[in-house]
Design a protein around this motif. Structure first.
Motif, mmCIF file in Angstrom:
data_model
loop_
_atom_site.group_PDB
_atom_site.id
_atom_site.type_symbol
_atom_site.label_atom_id
_atom_site.label_comp_id
_atom_site.label_asym_id
_atom_site.label_seq_id
_atom_site.Cartn_x
_atom_site.Cartn_y
_atom_site.Cartn_z
ATOM 1 N N ALA A 163 0.836 -1.210 0.000
ATOM 2 C CA ALA A 163 0.000 0.000 0.000
ATOM 3 C C ALA A 163 0.868 1.258 0.000
ATOM 4 O O ALA A 163 0.598 2.216 -0.740
ATOM 5 C CB ALA A 163 -0.921 -0.009 1.214
ATOM 6 N N LEU A 164 1.932 1.265 0.826
ATOM 7 C CA LEU A 164 2.812 2.431 0.885
ATOM 8 C C LEU A 164 3.513 2.675 -0.447
ATOM 9 O O LEU A 164 3.642 3.819 -0.899
ATOM 10 C CB LEU A 164 3.855 2.247 1.998
ATOM 11 N N LEU A 165 3.957 1.584 -1.087
ATOM 12 C CA LEU A 165 4.647 1.728 -2.367
ATOM 13 C C LEU A 165 3.692 2.119 -3.486
ATOM 14 O O LEU A 165 4.110 2.700 -4.495
ATOM 15 C CB LEU A 165 5.371 0.423 -2.714
ATOM 16 N N THR A 166 2.410 1.775 -3.322
ATOM 17 C CA THR A 166 1.406 2.193 -4.304
ATOM 18 C C THR A 166 1.106 3.680 -4.174
ATOM 19 O O THR A 166 0.909 4.384 -5.177
ATOM 20 C CB THR A 166 0.112 1.381 -4.126
ATOM 21 N N LEU A 167 1.106 4.171 -2.926
ATOM 22 C CA LEU A 167 0.727 5.567 -2.672
ATOM 23 C C LEU A 167 1.913 6.527 -2.677
ATOM 24 O O LEU A 167 1.736 7.735 -2.906
ATOM 25 C CB LEU A 167 0.017 5.666 -1.316
ATOM 26 N N GLY A 168 3.108 6.016 -2.396
ATOM 27 C CA GLY A 168 4.247 6.918 -2.267
ATOM 28 C C GLY A 168 5.554 6.229 -2.600
ATOM 29 O O GLY A 168 5.580 5.074 -3.045
ATOM 30 N N PRO A 169 6.707 6.899 -2.367
ATOM 31 C CA PRO A 169 8.029 6.351 -2.696
ATOM 32 C C PRO A 169 8.487 5.316 -1.681
ATOM 33 O O PRO A 169 7.895 5.146 -0.610
ATOM 34 C CB PRO A 169 8.927 7.592 -2.665
ATOM 35 N N TRP A 170 9.601 4.658 -2.002
ATOM 36 C CA TRP A 170 10.137 3.595 -1.154
ATOM 37 C C TRP A 170 10.605 4.117 0.201
ATOM 38 O O TRP A 170 10.707 3.347 1.163
ATOM 39 C CB TRP A 170 11.305 2.899 -1.854
ATOM 40 N N HIS A 171 10.876 5.414 0.304
ATOM 41 C CA HIS A 171 11.356 5.990 1.560
ATOM 42 C C HIS A 171 10.369 5.772 2.712
ATOM 43 O O HIS A 171 10.770 5.711 3.884
ATOM 44 C CB HIS A 171 11.603 7.492 1.385
ATOM 45 N N TRP A 172 9.097 5.654 2.391
ATOM 46 C CA TRP A 172 8.078 5.491 3.427
ATOM 47 C C TRP A 172 8.239 4.186 4.191
ATOM 48 O O TRP A 172 7.819 4.080 5.348
ATOM 49 C CB TRP A 172 6.687 5.564 2.806
ATOM 50 N N ILE A 173 8.832 3.178 3.545
ATOM 51 C CA ILE A 173 9.046 1.885 4.210
ATOM 52 C C ILE A 173 9.920 2.070 5.448
ATOM 53 O O ILE A 173 9.625 1.556 6.529
ATOM 54 C CB ILE A 173 9.703 0.888 3.236
ATOM 55 N N PHE A 174 10.998 2.829 5.311
ATOM 56 C CA PHE A 174 11.910 3.045 6.428
ATOM 57 C C PHE A 174 11.343 4.032 7.439
ATOM 58 O O PHE A 174 11.638 3.950 8.632
ATOM 59 C CB PHE A 174 13.264 3.526 5.902
ATOM 60 N N ALA A 175 10.533 4.978 6.964
ATOM 61 C CA ALA A 175 9.896 5.914 7.890
ATOM 62 C C ALA A 175 8.961 5.184 8.846
ATOM 63 O O ALA A 175 8.830 5.563 10.020
ATOM 64 C CB ALA A 175 9.128 6.977 7.106
ATOM 65 N N LEU A 176 8.330 4.121 8.372
ATOM 66 C CA LEU A 176 7.461 3.318 9.232
ATOM 67 C C LEU A 176 8.259 2.677 10.360
ATOM 68 O O LEU A 176 7.852 2.718 11.534
ATOM 69 C CB LEU A 176 6.764 2.239 8.396
ATOM 70 N N SER A 177 9.411 2.094 10.047
ATOM 71 C CA SER A 177 10.264 1.487 11.077
ATOM 72 C C SER A 177 10.759 2.535 12.066
ATOM 73 O O SER A 177 10.889 2.259 13.269
ATOM 74 C CB SER A 177 11.462 0.783 10.425
ATOM 75 N N PHE A 178 11.033 3.745 11.575
ATOM 76 C CA PHE A 178 11.479 4.823 12.449
ATOM 77 C C PHE A 178 10.415 5.156 13.493
ATOM 78 O O PHE A 178 10.711 5.280 14.691
ATOM 79 C CB PHE A 178 11.809 6.066 11.626
ATOM 80 N N GLY A 179 9.166 5.284 13.078
ATOM 81 C CA GLY A 179 8.097 5.627 14.012
ATOM 82 C C GLY A 179 7.870 4.560 15.062
ATOM 83 O O GLY A 179 7.750 4.859 16.264
ATOM 84 N N LEU A 180 7.835 3.300 14.633
ATOM 85 C CA LEU A 180 7.616 2.205 15.588
ATOM 86 C C LEU A 180 8.794 2.057 16.539
ATOM 87 O O LEU A 180 8.621 1.816 17.746
ATOM 88 C CB LEU A 180 7.379 0.899 14.826
ATOM 89 N N GLY A 181 10.009 2.201 16.019
ATOM 90 C CA GLY A 181 11.187 2.096 16.869
ATOM 91 C C GLY A 181 11.254 3.198 17.911
ATOM 92 O O GLY A 181 11.640 2.955 19.066
ATOM 93 N N ALA A 182 10.857 4.399 17.535
ATOM 94 C CA ALA A 182 10.853 5.508 18.492
ATOM 95 C C ALA A 182 9.858 5.245 19.617
ATOM 96 O O ALA A 182 10.142 5.503 20.802
ATOM 97 C CB ALA A 182 10.507 6.814 17.770
#
Length: 456
Positions: A163-182
Motif C-alpha cells: 500500500a505504501l509503495l502504491t501511494l508513495g516512494p520507497w522511503h516510506w518503508i523506512f519511515a514506518l520502522s522509524f516511528g515504531l522504533g521511536a
C-alpha cells in the motif's frame, strides 16, 4: 526464589509495559524485514539495478547482524540486558530514519549495515529480557504471544508495504520502522527491568574472530550467488573456516565463552538450534524468491503480491497461541517434527504448482507453510531457553537469534544463487531447496526426547 539474573521483581504494571516494549521491538524488525522484501523490485527499478544486486539491501543487513550477534549477547550479559537492548533499539530507530533519507544506493547500504549492528542487540537479547520480565509459569504463553505478534507484523508488513509503495516512494518503508522504533524506545526506557551483571571483561579477540568467521562464511555464500570471482569466494571460505578454528581453540576450555560451546554440548540445545537454522533458512528462501515470481512472472501488482504473501504470517497468527499452549504440555520434538514436516509439504506444493495458478491457490499453500512454521517455532524457542542455565540467558538468547539469522542469511544467499544462476524456473529451484531444509529440520527435531521444564 528470584532468578539470579534479575535484580528485583518488577511490578505488574511495569511488566506489562516491558512486555509491550519487547513485542513492539521484535514486531518492528519483522515489519522491516517483510516490507524490504516486497520493496526489492521497486528498489531495483529506482536505482537501475539487477534483481540480484538489489538483494544487497537484505544481504548487508543480515551479514552484519550475524557477524555481531554473539558479541551483542555477551555485552548484554556483561553490561546489562536493559542497557545494551535500549542502545540497540535507539540506534536501529535512528538508522531507519537515515535510510529513509538515503540519497543513493551506496548510502542506503551503509545505513542498513549500521542498522544491522543495532538489530543484533535487539534480536539476541529479546528472549532473555522476556525471561526476566514474565513469570516462569507463563513463559510458554508469552512466547506464543510474541510469535503471534511477529506473525501479525509480518502479515501486515507485505500488505502495508504494498500500500505504501502504491501511494508513495520507497522511503516510506523506512519511515514506518522509524516511528515504531521511536515508540518502543520511549516505553522501554521507563519499563525494561534491570539485571545483575557479572564482573568479567569483554573478550575482544573472540568477538573479532566470531565476526570474521560468520561474516566471511556468509559473505562467501553471497559472493557465489552474485557471481563474483572464484578466488574471492574461495578466499572468504578459507578465511572464515580458519577464523572459526582459531575461535574454537581459544574458547574450548573457557567458562562462559562468547561462542556458547558449553551450551552446544547439551544435546537438546544443539538439536534445537540446528532445527531452528533449517526452519528459518527454508522460510527466507521462500520470502525472498516469491516476490519476484509473483510480480515479474505472474504479473501481480505490488499490492496483490503483498496480500498473497501475507497468508503465511496470517496463518502463524492463528496458530501461534495454540502452539504456545502445546509447548507447555507436549514434548517439543514431537511438535517440532510435525510442524516442519507440514512446512516441507507446503513448500513442495508451492514448487509443484503450475505457472497459471491463481492467487487463492498460492495463498492457501502459503497458509499451510505458516501453520507448520508456527507449530515449530514457539516450542523450539522455549526449549532453547529452557535447556540453558539462567545465568547464561544472554548466551542462549544469542544462540537462538544467531541460528535464526544464519538461517535467514543463508536462505537469502541461496535464493540469490537461484535467481542469478537459473534463467527459468528459478523460484521453483529455490522452493525445492527450501523444502529440503525443512525436511532436514523435521528429522533433527524428531531426535529430541522428553519435555523441557523452564526454571525461573
Amino acid at each position: 526464589m528470584k532468578p539470579s539474573h534479575m535484580k528485583s521483581a518488577p511490578s505488574q504494571q511495569r511488566r506489562f509495559f516491558a512486555f509491550a516494549t519487547l513485542l513492539i521491538s521484535v514486531s518492528t524488525t519483522a515489519i522491516d524485514g517483510a516490507a524490504i522484501s516486497i520493496a526489492l523490485p521497486t528498489l531495483a527499478d529506482q536505482f537501475g539495478l539487477q534483481s540480484a544486486t538489489a538483494l544487497w539491501v537484505v544481504n548487508v543487513y543480515q551479514l552484519v547482524v550475524v557477524a555481531s550477534m554473539l558479541s551483542m549477547a555477551a555485552l548484554g550479559d556483561i553490561l546489562g540486558l536493559r542497557r545494551v537492548y535500549l542502545f540497540g533499539l535507539a540506534t536501529f530507530t535512528v538508522m531507519a530514519g537515515l535510510s529513509a533519507l538515503a540519497p543513493s544506493f551506496g548510502w542506503l547500504l551503509f545505513f542498513r549495515a549500521i542498522q544491522g549492528l543495532a538489530a543484533a542487540s535487539i534480536m539476541s537479547l529479546n528472549f532473555s529480557l522476556l525471561r526476566s520480565t514474565v513469570p516462569a509459569q507463563y513463559l510458554g504463553r508469552a512466547m506464543g504471544l510474541m510469535a503471534m505478534s511477529v506473525a501479525v507484523a509480518a502479515s501486515i508488513g507485505p500488505t502495508l508495504a504494498g500500500a505504501l509503495l502504491t501511494l508513495g516512494p520507497w522511503h516510506w518503508i523506512f519511515a514506518l520502522s522509524f516511528g515504531l522504533g521511536a515508540l518502543a524506545t520511549v516505553i522501554g526506557f521507563f519499563s525494561l527491568p534491570e539485571t545483575d551483571n557479572p564482573r568479567r571483561p569483554f573478550d575482544f579477540p573472540s568477538a573479532g574472530l566470531s565476526a570474521l568467521t560468520f561474516g566471511c562464511l556468509l559473505l562467501g555464500v553471497s559472493a557465489i550467488g552474485h557471481q563474483m570471482s572464484r578466488p574471492l569466494f574461495v578466499g572468504l571460505f578459507v578465511l572464515g573456516i580458519g577464523a572459526g578454528l582459531v575461535l574454537y581453540w581459544r574458547l574450548r576450555d573457557k567458562q562462559n565463552p562468547l561462542l556458547p560451546l558449553d551450551l552446544l554440548r547439551i544435546p537438546i540445545f544443539a538439536l534445537s538450534v540446528t532445527a531452528s537454522l533449517c526452519a528459518f533458512c527454508a522460510q527466507m528462501i521462500a520470502y525472498v524468491s516469491l516476490p519476484f515470481h509473483l510480480q515479474d512472472t505472474l504479473g501481480f501488482s505490488v499490492f496483490q503480491a503483498g496480500a498473497v504473501l501475507g497468508a503465511w504470517p496470517l496463518a502463524i497468527v492463528c496458530t501461534a497461541p495454540i502452539s504456545g499452549m502445546l509447548s507447555d504440555r507436549l514434548p517439543p520434538g514431537l511438535i517440532g517434527c510435525f510442524g516442519l514436516g507440514t512446512l516441507a509439504i507446503g513448500l513442495g506444493m508451492l514448487a509443484a504448482q503450475s505457472s497459471d495458478v491463481g492467487a487463492l491457490e498460492i495463498a492457501w499453500r502459503l497458509g499451510l507453510c505458516g501453520v507448520g512454521f508456527a507449530l515449530f517455532q514457539t516450542p523450539n524457542n522455549r526449549t532453547i531457553l529452557g535447556s540453558a542455565p539462567s545465568g547464561r540467558s544472554g548466551a542462549a538468547g544469542g544462540a537462538q537469534a544467531l541460528a535464526r539469522l544464519i538461517g535467514q542469511a543463508l536462505g537469502t544467499a541461496l535464493a540469490t544463487l537461484a535467481l542469478s544462476r537459473f534463467a527459468t524456473d528459478a523460484t521453483i529451484m529455490a522452493l525445492v531447496i527450501a523444502c529440503g531444509f525443512s525436511a532436514v529440520g523435521a528429522v533433527v527435531s524428531a531426535l529430541r526426547r522428553g519435555p523441557i521444564s523452564m526454571s525461573a
